[in-house]
Enzyme design. Structure first.
Site, PDB file in Angstrom:
ATOM      1  CB  CYS A 120      -0.963  -0.007   1.249  1.00 20.45           C
ATOM      2  SG  CYS A 120      -2.197   1.202   1.025  1.00 20.45           S
ATOM      3  CG  HIS A 158      -3.732  -3.119   3.200  1.00 19.45           C
ATOM      4  ND1 HIS A 158      -2.678  -2.567   4.288  1.00 19.45           N
ATOM      5  CD2 HIS A 158      -3.948  -1.735   2.734  1.00 19.45           C
ATOM      6  CE1 HIS A 158      -2.656  -1.371   4.211  1.00 19.45           C
ATOM      7  NE2 HIS A 158      -3.511  -0.927   3.490  1.00 19.45           N
ATOM      8  CD  GLU A 161      -1.479  -5.707   5.711  1.00 18.55           C
ATOM      9  OE1 GLU A 161      -1.739  -4.580   5.884  1.00 18.55           O
ATOM     10  OE2 GLU A 161      -1.137  -6.286   4.433  1.00 18.55           O
TER      11      GLU A 161
END
Length: 239
Positions: free
Chosen positions: A118, A213, A215
């Site tokens: 990002c 993102h 994660e």
């Protein structure tokens, strides 16, 4: 009978992010998202938050096997030559910007495996002379709180890491790439044309950057976890 210790996990540097309020710690703090740290750990890496400070970035990276540039607030527009600042630009920190930009340059120069996420993608782009669109145009166009399909270029490092040429990406950004930095190649795009992935052909070390993102969904999506796995694997191979 002799016993041998298991091999040490590859050490992954993760620049901390300034946070003005963290009630549990009673003070402003330097933090990283737990989901990000856990994704590196699941991949077999040892994540280590490092303090954003001016100075010898190359020297500080000497003991690390890889780098993860995480998300965060916006870069100061003057960093990429803009003469005005859009009203939507938020959480700018000059120390953070300077540190992240130099860390990106040095990681690429040293050939350290590097995954940029990002804001991290935007940092690398600006570090190599690229520019950003300061605001994508409001809620109907920005990619905040949005999971959407992203097309990944065949044969790219991102495609190899995820094992896919189309992924479901969890996004939270209101800015995007305007002009790509020197040598960077676009490796993923959203349906609206937004650049979602960058790589550097000819780089001396493993490097990929994603605008989303990974994660957020890595704990349940092997394609997203694959990005962290690839970073840690490249870091281990460097030893």
């Amino acid at each position: 009978m002799s016993r041998t210790s298991p091999p040490a996990r590859p050490l992954i540097a993760v620049p901390a992010r300034f946070a003005a309020t963290t009630s549990a710690l009673r003070h402003a703090a330097e933090v990283n998202a737990r989901a990000l740290i856990e994704a590196v750990w699941r991949a077999g890496g040892e994540p280590a938050s490092i303090h954003p400070a001016p100075g010898d970035a190359a020297g500080r990276l000497a003991r690390f096997d890889g780098v993860l540039l995480p998300g965060g607030g916006d870069l100061a527009p003057y960093r990429y030559g803009a003469t005005h600042t859009h009203d939507s630009v938020y959480d700018v920190d000059d120390v953070q910007d300077g540190f992240d930009l130099e860390l990106a340059r040095q990681a690429l120069r040293l050939g350290l495996p590097l995954l940029a996420v990002c804001r991290g993608l935007q940092v690398v782009n600006v570090a190599l002379g690229g520019t950003l669109e300061q605001d994508m145009g409001g809620p109907e166009r920005e990619h905040r709180h949005l999971v959407h399909p992203v097309a990944v270029r065949h044969g790219s490092l991102t495609a190899r890491a995820t094992g896919e040429e189309k992924v479901e990406a969890s996004c939270y950004h209101h800015q995007r790439i305007e002009r790509t930095g020197a040598g960077l190649a676009v490796t993923a795009r959203a349906a609206d044309g937004t650049v979602e992935g960058l790589e550097l052909p000819g780089a001396t070390g493993w490097f990929t950057a994603v605008q989303w993102h990974p994660e957020d969904t890595a704990h349940e999506d092997p394609a997203q976890q694959g990005l962290f796995d690839a970073l840690v694997r490249a870091a281990g191979d460097r030893r």
